[in-house]
Design an enzyme around this catalytic site. Structure first.
Site, short mmCIF file in Angstrom:
data_model
loop_
_atom_site.label_atom_id
_atom_site.label_comp_id
_atom_site.label_asym_id
_atom_site.label_seq_id
_atom_site.Cartn_x
_atom_site.Cartn_y
_atom_site.Cartn_z
N ARG A 1 -89.04 138.03 87.73
CA ARG A 1 -88.11 136.91 87.83
C ARG A 1 -87.16 137.02 89.02
NH1 ARG A 1 -86.04 137.95 81.86
NH2 ARG A 1 -86.14 140.03 82.81
N HIS B 1 -80.06 143.12 89.10
CA HIS B 1 -80.01 141.83 88.40
C HIS B 1 -79.57 142.01 86.95
CE1 HIS B 1 -83.81 142.07 85.99
NE2 HIS B 1 -84.05 143.04 86.86
CO CO Z 1 -84.93 144.84 86.44
#
Ligand code: CO
Length: 250
Positions: A85, A137
């Protein structure tokens, strides 16, 4: 129903579908087969998409691949998480040729990792990138796994590096009672630690000693809204680095 199955069995045998025939006779679901054919279809799609993409690129700019294949001059090295992602090019709106990329679980800079060191050396000394970006992230599974007491197999050895970051900031993290907030904080602290790990390498310090412009940044991407944030932990010299890690001469 039984007669129907036997009928289908012979029908399949006749048309050479032995695999299906057995399934009809036993009543077993053709589950695995269905999944496999779905997968094959998906892989076909990837090639179809690729052909369309390549054609579109050439249509827009007939010299596109000719130019790109002869030279790459990226200004950025991106060290990010393998998480599907967080695609470096897509979230930064950059094109092929613009970002040199290294990804691993939880965007780690492990100083004995030959793969990372080779990428870093090539990016800094051959491509002469101006910026190295560590991008973590929120929602990182690697960070979450490192916070837990579960064993995940061989990956435990990789996650150990994250546990070491936790240990370094133990009091700060343990003061955060909300688990989600603590997870986010560790994502940020981990990015900062990996920025420091980059600065400690002889590759980065050597570039600074030679008077080259090179900035090391720490960013964090939020998978919940797609927004990228600068953690403002940028280094452009070894000032601010613990003296233990400074090289006088290289
Ligand atoms: Co990660």
């Amino acid at each position: 129903v039984k007669i129907f199955r036997v009928l289908l069995f012979f029908l399949c045998i006749q048309s050479g579908l032995v695999h299906h025939a057995v399934h009809f006779l036993t009543g077993a679901k053709v589950h695995r087969h269905a999944i496999e054919s779905q997968l094959v279809k998906t892989l076909h799609d990837l090639f179809d998409n690729n052909r369309r993409w390549a054609a579109r690129r050439t249509e827009q700019d007939p010299k596109y691949f000719e130019r790109l294949s002869s030279l790459q001059t990226p200004k950025y090295l991106w060290i990010g998480c393998s998480d599907s992602r967080v695609p470096a090019n897509e979230i930064t709106g950059t094109q092929p040729g613009e970002v040199f990329v290294h990804r691993n679980i939880a965007n780690m800079v492990v100083h004995t990792d030959m793969s990372m060191l080779s990428v870093l050396d090539y990016a800094v000394n051959v491509l002469e990138v101006r910026h190295v970006i560590v991008c973590g992230h929120y929602g990182c599974g690697g960070i979450q796994a490192a916070m837990s007491n579960n064993s995940f197999g061989i990956i435990d050895n990789w996650l150990r590096h994250i546990k070491d970051v936790y240990r370094k900031h133990y009091n700060v993290l343990e003061d955060i009672k909300d688990e989600n907030s603590r997870w986010k904080k560790l994502v940020e602290l981990n990015v900062r630690e990996q920025v420091l790990n980059l600065c400690k390498t002889s590759i980065v310090q050597n570039a600074w000693q030679q008077g080259n412009f090179l900035q090391v940044h720490g960013w964090v991407y939020d998978i919940h809204d797609g927004v990228l944030n600068d953690l403002e932990v940028t280094f452009e010299s070894n000032e601010g680095l613990s003296s233990l890690y400074k090289f006088d001469t290289l």
